[in-house]
Design a protein around this motif. Structure first.
Motif, PDB file in Angstrom:
ATOM      1  N   CYS A   1       0.849  -1.194   0.000  1.00  0.00           N
ATOM      2  CA  CYS A   1       0.000   0.000   0.000  1.00  0.00           C
ATOM      3  C   CYS A   1       0.887   1.248   0.000  1.00  0.00           C
ATOM      4  CB  CYS A   1      -0.890  -0.021   1.235  1.00  0.00           C
ATOM      5  SG  CYS A   1      -1.648   1.575   1.584  1.00  0.00           S
TER       6      CYS A   1
ATOM      7  N   TYR B   1       0.307   4.138   1.108  1.00  0.00           N
ATOM      8  CA  TYR B   1       0.184   4.977   2.305  1.00  0.00           C
ATOM      9  C   TYR B   1       0.990   4.447   3.490  1.00  0.00           C
ATOM     10  CZ  TYR B   1      -3.589   7.471   0.016  1.00  0.00           C
ATOM     11  OH  TYR B   1      -4.323   8.227  -0.859  1.00  0.00           O
ATOM     12  N   CYS B   2       1.291   3.146   3.457  1.00  0.00           N
ATOM     13  CA  CYS B   2       1.966   2.585   4.632  1.00  0.00           C
ATOM     14  C   CYS B   2       3.209   1.787   4.262  1.00  0.00           C
ATOM     15  CB  CYS B   2       0.980   1.747   5.435  1.00  0.00           C
ATOM     16  SG  CYS B   2       0.175   0.480   4.444  1.00  0.00           S
TER      17      CYS B   2
ATOM     18  N   GLY C   1      -0.217  -4.051   4.154  1.00  0.00           N
ATOM     19  CA  GLY C   1      -1.179  -2.964   4.215  1.00  0.00           C
ATOM     20  C   GLY C   1      -1.127  -2.206   5.528  1.00  0.00           C
ATOM     21  N   CYS C   2      -1.963  -1.191   5.596  1.00  0.00           N
ATOM     22  CA  CYS C   2      -2.014  -0.314   6.766  1.00  0.00           C
ATOM     23  C   CYS C   2      -2.396  -1.097   8.030  1.00  0.00           C
ATOM     24  CB  CYS C   2      -3.046   0.788   6.546  1.00  0.00           C
ATOM     25  SG  CYS C   2      -2.603   1.902   5.202  1.00  0.00           S
TER      26      CYS C   2
ATOM     27  N   GLY D   1      -9.925  -1.710   3.191  1.00  0.00           N
ATOM     28  CA  GLY D   1      -9.108  -2.392   2.171  1.00  0.00           C
ATOM     29  C   GLY D   1      -8.122  -3.372   2.788  1.00  0.00           C
ATOM     30  N   ASN D   2      -7.508  -2.982   3.901  1.00  0.00           N
ATOM     31  CA  ASN D   2      -6.538  -3.871   4.556  1.00  0.00           C
ATOM     32  C   ASN D   2      -7.233  -5.116   5.129  1.00  0.00           C
ATOM     33  OD1 ASN D   2      -7.804  -2.326   6.500  1.00  0.00           O
ATOM     34  ND2 ASN D   2      -5.964  -1.856   7.665  1.00  0.00           N
TER      35      ASN D   2
ATOM     36  N   PRO E   1      -2.589   1.512  -4.547  1.00  0.00           N
ATOM     37  CA  PRO E   1      -3.198   2.651  -3.856  1.00  0.00           C
ATOM     38  C   PRO E   1      -3.789   2.232  -2.509  1.00  0.00           C
ATOM     39  CG  PRO E   1      -4.512   1.995  -5.747  1.00  0.00           C
ATOM     40  CD  PRO E   1      -3.259   1.191  -5.799  1.00  0.00           C
ATOM     41  N   CYS E   2      -4.039   0.950  -2.357  1.00  0.00           N
ATOM     42  CA  CYS E   2      -4.584   0.359  -1.117  1.00  0.00           C
ATOM     43  C   CYS E   2      -4.529  -1.143  -1.329  1.00  0.00           C
ATOM     44  CB  CYS E   2      -6.041   0.812  -0.922  1.00  0.00           C
ATOM     45  SG  CYS E   2      -6.914  -0.062   0.416  1.00  0.00           S
ATOM     46  N   THR E   3      -4.303  -1.918  -0.267  1.00  0.00           N
ATOM     47  CA  THR E   3      -4.241  -3.374  -0.449  1.00  0.00           C
ATOM     48  C   THR E   3      -5.616  -3.952  -0.812  1.00  0.00           C
ATOM     49  OG1 THR E   3      -4.465  -3.689   1.933  1.00  0.00           O
ATOM     50  CG2 THR E   3      -2.240  -3.768   1.009  1.00  0.00           C
TER      51      THR E   3
ATOM     52  N   CYS F   1      -6.622   2.149   7.390  1.00  0.00           N
ATOM     53  CA  CYS F   1      -6.779   2.118   5.935  1.00  0.00           C
ATOM     54  C   CYS F   1      -7.493   3.385   5.472  1.00  0.00           C
ATOM     55  CB  CYS F   1      -7.568   0.879   5.515  1.00  0.00           C
ATOM     56  SG  CYS F   1      -7.921   0.800   3.748  1.00  0.00           S
ATOM     57  N   HIS F   2      -6.940   4.041   4.439  1.00  0.00           N
ATOM     58  CA  HIS F   2      -7.535   5.269   3.907  1.00  0.00           C
ATOM     59  C   HIS F   2      -8.841   4.991   3.172  1.00  0.00           C
ATOM     60  CE1 HIS F   2      -3.953   8.096   4.371  1.00  0.00           C
ATOM     61  NE2 HIS F   2      -3.629   6.968   4.964  1.00  0.00           N
ATOM     62  N   PHE F   3      -9.095   3.745   2.874  1.00  0.00           N
ATOM     63  CA  PHE F   3     -10.334   3.369   2.189  1.00  0.00           C
ATOM     64  C   PHE F   3     -11.180   2.474   3.113  1.00  0.00           C
ATOM     65  CE2 PHE F   3      -7.121   4.455  -0.852  1.00  0.00           C
ATOM     66  CZ  PHE F   3      -7.780   5.375  -1.651  1.00  0.00           C
TER      67      PHE F   3
HETATM   68 FE1  FES Z   1      -3.355   1.263   3.125  1.00  0.00          FE
HETATM   69 FE2  FES Z   1      -5.889   0.663   2.491  1.00  0.00          FE
HETATM   70  S1  FES Z   1      -4.935   2.573   2.364  1.00  0.00           S
HETATM   71  S2  FES Z   1      -4.308  -0.679   3.131  1.00  0.00           S
END
Ligand code: FES
Length: 138
Positions: A18, A20-21, A71-72, A82-83, A46-48, A77-79
């Motif tokens: 991901c 973000y993380c 993942g985060c 998703g994680n 962009p996300c897992t 998780c920004h979504f």
């Molecule tokens: Fe990082 Fe969803 S934004 S796992």
């Protein structure tokens, strides 16, 4: 003789990370000059939540010895989920591997926060040593 081959074996490790993380943690590990196996190839997501079984299986089919998703942390998780989705998907991929005769330890999920560069290093080392013990993917 085969033990020597095993000792020199450098597994192909694919990480779906991901942005973000885990991807940021990998970047930070580089900035901090932390040492870890160089045989990992990172694919930024962009996300897992974007990872799916076909993506993981395709990587193994194309020659990866192991694939992991990073993942985060839970709740970050920004979504939203998703994680959690990716983490829940990995056991189904493990089951598919078992059904086709591959060791399910070749696939894994990890939580790695952006600030956790040492954790990223730990994860890559774990997957590399795990696959060195298992040997190349058949
Ligand atoms: Fe990082 Fe969803 S934004 S796992």
């Amino acid at each position: 003789m085969s033990e020597n081959i095993q000792a020199n074996y450098e597994p192909k490790v694919i990480a779906f990370a991901c942005e973000y993380c885990a991807y940021t943690a990998a970047d930070l590990a580089g900035s901090m000059r932390l040492q870890y196996p160089t045989n990992v190839r990172i694919i930024q997501l962009p996300c897992t939540g974007r990872a799916d079984p076909i993506l993981l299986l395709r990587a193994l089919e194309e020659g990866a010895d192991t694939v992991f998703v990073a993942g985060c942390q839970p709740g970050d998780c920004h979504f939203i989920n998703g994680n959690y989705r990716a983490k829940a998907m990995v056991p189904s991929v493990k089951k598919m591997l078992e059904e086709i005769g591959l060791n399910p330890l070749r696939v894994e999920f990890f939580h790695v926060a952006a600030s956790q560069a040492p954790r990223w290093v730990e994860v890559v080392k774990e997957m590399t040593s795990r696959i060195q013990a298992l040997g190349p993917s058949p």
